[in-house]
Design a protein around this motif. Structure first.
Motif, short mmCIF file in Angstrom:
data_model
loop_
_atom_site.label_atom_id
_atom_site.label_comp_id
_atom_site.label_asym_id
_atom_site.label_seq_id
_atom_site.Cartn_x
_atom_site.Cartn_y
_atom_site.Cartn_z
N ALA A 1 0.82 -1.22 0.00
CA ALA A 1 0.00 0.00 0.00
C ALA A 1 0.85 1.27 0.00
O ALA A 1 0.31 2.36 0.11
N ARG A 2 2.18 1.12 -0.12
CA ARG A 2 3.08 2.27 0.03
C ARG A 2 2.72 3.46 -0.88
O ARG A 2 2.65 4.59 -0.40
N PRO A 3 2.52 3.27 -2.19
CA PRO A 3 2.18 4.43 -3.04
C PRO A 3 0.94 5.18 -2.56
O PRO A 3 0.92 6.41 -2.53
N SER A 4 -0.09 4.40 -2.21
CA SER A 4 -1.33 5.02 -1.74
C SER A 4 -1.13 5.71 -0.39
O SER A 4 -1.67 6.79 -0.14
N LEU A 5 -0.33 5.10 0.48
CA LEU A 5 -0.05 5.71 1.78
C LEU A 5 0.71 7.02 1.62
O LEU A 5 0.47 7.99 2.36
N ILE A 6 1.61 7.06 0.66
CA ILE A 6 2.39 8.28 0.43
C ILE A 6 1.49 9.39 -0.09
O ILE A 6 1.57 10.54 0.36
N LEU A 7 0.61 9.06 -1.04
CA LEU A 7 -0.34 10.07 -1.52
C LEU A 7 -1.25 10.52 -0.40
O LEU A 7 -1.60 11.71 -0.30
N GLY A 8 -1.66 9.58 0.47
CA GLY A 8 -2.46 9.95 1.62
C GLY A 8 -1.71 10.88 2.55
O GLY A 8 -2.30 11.76 3.18
N GLY A 9 -0.38 10.69 2.63
CA GLY A 9 0.44 11.57 3.45
C GLY A 9 0.40 13.01 2.95
O GLY A 9 0.37 13.95 3.76
N SER A 10 0.38 13.20 1.64
CA SER A 10 0.31 14.56 1.10
C SER A 10 -1.03 15.20 1.44
O SER A 10 -1.09 16.38 1.83
N ILE A 11 -2.12 14.42 1.33
CA ILE A 11 -3.44 14.96 1.68
C ILE A 11 -3.49 15.31 3.16
O ILE A 11 -4.04 16.34 3.54
N SER A 12 -2.89 14.46 3.99
CA SER A 12 -2.88 14.71 5.43
C SER A 12 -2.10 15.98 5.76
O SER A 12 -2.56 16.80 6.56
N MET A 13 -0.93 16.14 5.15
CA MET A 13 -0.12 17.33 5.41
C MET A 13 -0.82 18.60 4.96
O MET A 13 -0.78 19.62 5.65
N ILE A 14 -1.46 18.53 3.81
CA ILE A 14 -2.17 19.71 3.30
C ILE A 14 -3.36 20.04 4.19
O ILE A 14 -3.66 21.22 4.44
N THR A 15 -4.04 19.01 4.70
CA THR A 15 -5.14 19.23 5.63
C THR A 15 -4.64 19.89 6.91
O THR A 15 -5.24 20.85 7.41
N ILE A 16 -3.53 19.40 7.43
CA ILE A 16 -2.95 19.99 8.64
C ILE A 16 -2.50 21.42 8.37
O ILE A 16 -2.65 22.30 9.22
N LEU A 17 -1.97 21.67 7.17
CA LEU A 17 -1.58 23.04 6.80
C LEU A 17 -2.78 23.97 6.85
O LEU A 17 -2.68 25.10 7.34
N SER A 18 -3.91 23.50 6.35
CA SER A 18 -5.12 24.33 6.39
C SER A 18 -5.58 24.55 7.84
O SER A 18 -6.08 25.62 8.19
N TYR A 19 -5.39 23.53 8.69
CA TYR A 19 -5.73 23.68 10.10
C TYR A 19 -4.86 24.73 10.78
O TYR A 19 -5.32 25.44 11.68
N THR A 20 -3.57 24.82 10.38
CA THR A 20 -2.69 25.82 11.01
C THR A 20 -3.18 27.23 10.71
O THR A 20 -3.03 28.13 11.54
N ALA A 21 -3.77 27.41 9.53
CA ALA A 21 -4.32 28.73 9.20
C ALA A 21 -5.50 29.05 10.10
O ALA A 21 -5.67 30.18 10.55
N ILE A 22 -6.32 28.03 10.39
CA ILE A 22 -7.45 28.22 11.30
C ILE A 22 -6.93 28.50 12.71
O ILE A 22 -7.46 29.35 13.43
N ALA A 23 -5.88 27.77 13.09
CA ALA A 23 -5.31 27.94 14.44
C ALA A 23 -4.81 29.36 14.65
O ALA A 23 -4.76 29.86 15.78
N GLY A 24 -4.42 30.01 13.56
CA GLY A 24 -3.97 31.40 13.66
C GLY A 24 -5.02 32.34 14.20
O GLY A 24 -4.72 33.40 14.75
N ALA A 25 -6.29 31.93 14.10
CA ALA A 25 -7.38 32.77 14.59
C ALA A 25 -7.37 32.89 16.11
O ALA A 25 -7.94 33.83 16.67
N VAL A 26 -6.75 31.91 16.79
CA VAL A 26 -6.70 31.95 18.26
C VAL A 26 -5.26 32.02 18.75
O VAL A 26 -4.90 31.44 19.77
N GLY A 27 -4.42 32.72 17.99
CA GLY A 27 -3.08 33.04 18.45
C GLY A 27 -2.06 31.93 18.35
O GLY A 27 -1.11 31.89 19.14
N ALA A 28 -2.22 31.04 17.37
CA ALA A 28 -1.27 29.93 17.25
C ALA A 28 0.02 30.32 16.53
O ALA A 28 0.98 29.58 16.54
#
Length: 227
Positions: free
Chosen positions: A150-177
């Motif tokens: 499942a390595r190729p699919s897991l790696i692609l999933g890793g990119s989606i996960s990182m991008i999702t977390i990146l979007s969360y960091t922008a939200i976190a900025g609303a409360v002083g992160a």
């Protein structure tokens, strides 16, 4: 907005943009590592204990699935506020980069668990059955069959996960992160510095493109079907 192309803008905000870009990268990278430490085992458990898994256990699978679904259903900004006391207990502060990592991990882990489950479910059941027939243990099947296949699919999933977390960091900025999201709110929205809002959005887009490009290349390189 044209101020972005002037030397005066970069003299005033360049150092701040660099610092907060690094803060964003720290939040994303550290949170992704710890979220996978939680989410990867959960995803594996879901596959192993599923109806067609090698260790089926309906009740356990339902309980784990329910916990994951609850975690995925909570909006990140609400979760971050609810976890503030817990965050302070763990890292000693409710705000800043460290204060954002705990809720980022807890919010991303259920999402990653489902991504892992989806990737592992794509593994050919015949390969798993062959490993079982040769006497492979559960750990050996996970380590030598599920994860490599499942390595190729897991790696692609890793990119989606990182991008999702990146979007969360922008939200976190609303409360002083901190990070680029915080800059966009403090300067772009509160102080009406349109050029700062513009450049933070551009930087976030660039980061997304880099993450997606790198992970797509690595995934293609590890995919045996493309060789």
């Amino acid at each position: 907005m044209l101020e972005v192309f002037t030397a005066a803008f970069w003299e005033q905000y360049g150092a701040l943009l660099w610092e907060e870009t690094l803060n964003t990268l720290v939040m994303v990278s550290v949170s992704t590592v710890f979220a996978y430490l939680l989410g990867l085992p959960l995803g594996i458990l879901l596959i192993l204990t599923g109806e067609h898994g090698i260790r089926p256990h309906k009740r356990f699978n339902q309980v784990v699935g329910w916990i994951i679904n609850v975690g995925r259903s909570l909006p990140f900004i609400i979760l971050m506020i609810v976890l503030m006391d817990f965050t302070k207990l763990i890292v000693g502060t409710k705000i800043g980069v460290k204060g954002a990592i705990v809720p980022l991990v807890i919010s991303a882990a259920p999402f990653i668990a489902r991504m892992v489950e989806s990737s592992l479910s794509e593994v050919d059941a015949g390969v798993v059955e062959a490993a079982q027939s040769m006497g492979a243990s559960t750990f050996q099947i996970i380590w030598k069959v599920y994860l490599p296949e499942a390595r190729p699919s897991l790696i692609l999933g890793g990119s989606i996960s990182m991008i999702t977390i990146l979007s969360y960091t922008a939200i976190a900025g609303a409360v002083g992160a901190g990070g680029l999201g915080n800059l966009a709110i403090r300067y772009g929205y509160n102080r009406k510095v349109d050029s700062m809002l513009f450049i933070t959005v551009v930087l976030l887009i660039v980061l997304v493109q880099i993450i997606q490009s790198v992970f797509s290349r690595v995934s293609a390189h590890t995919d045996k079907r493309l060789k």
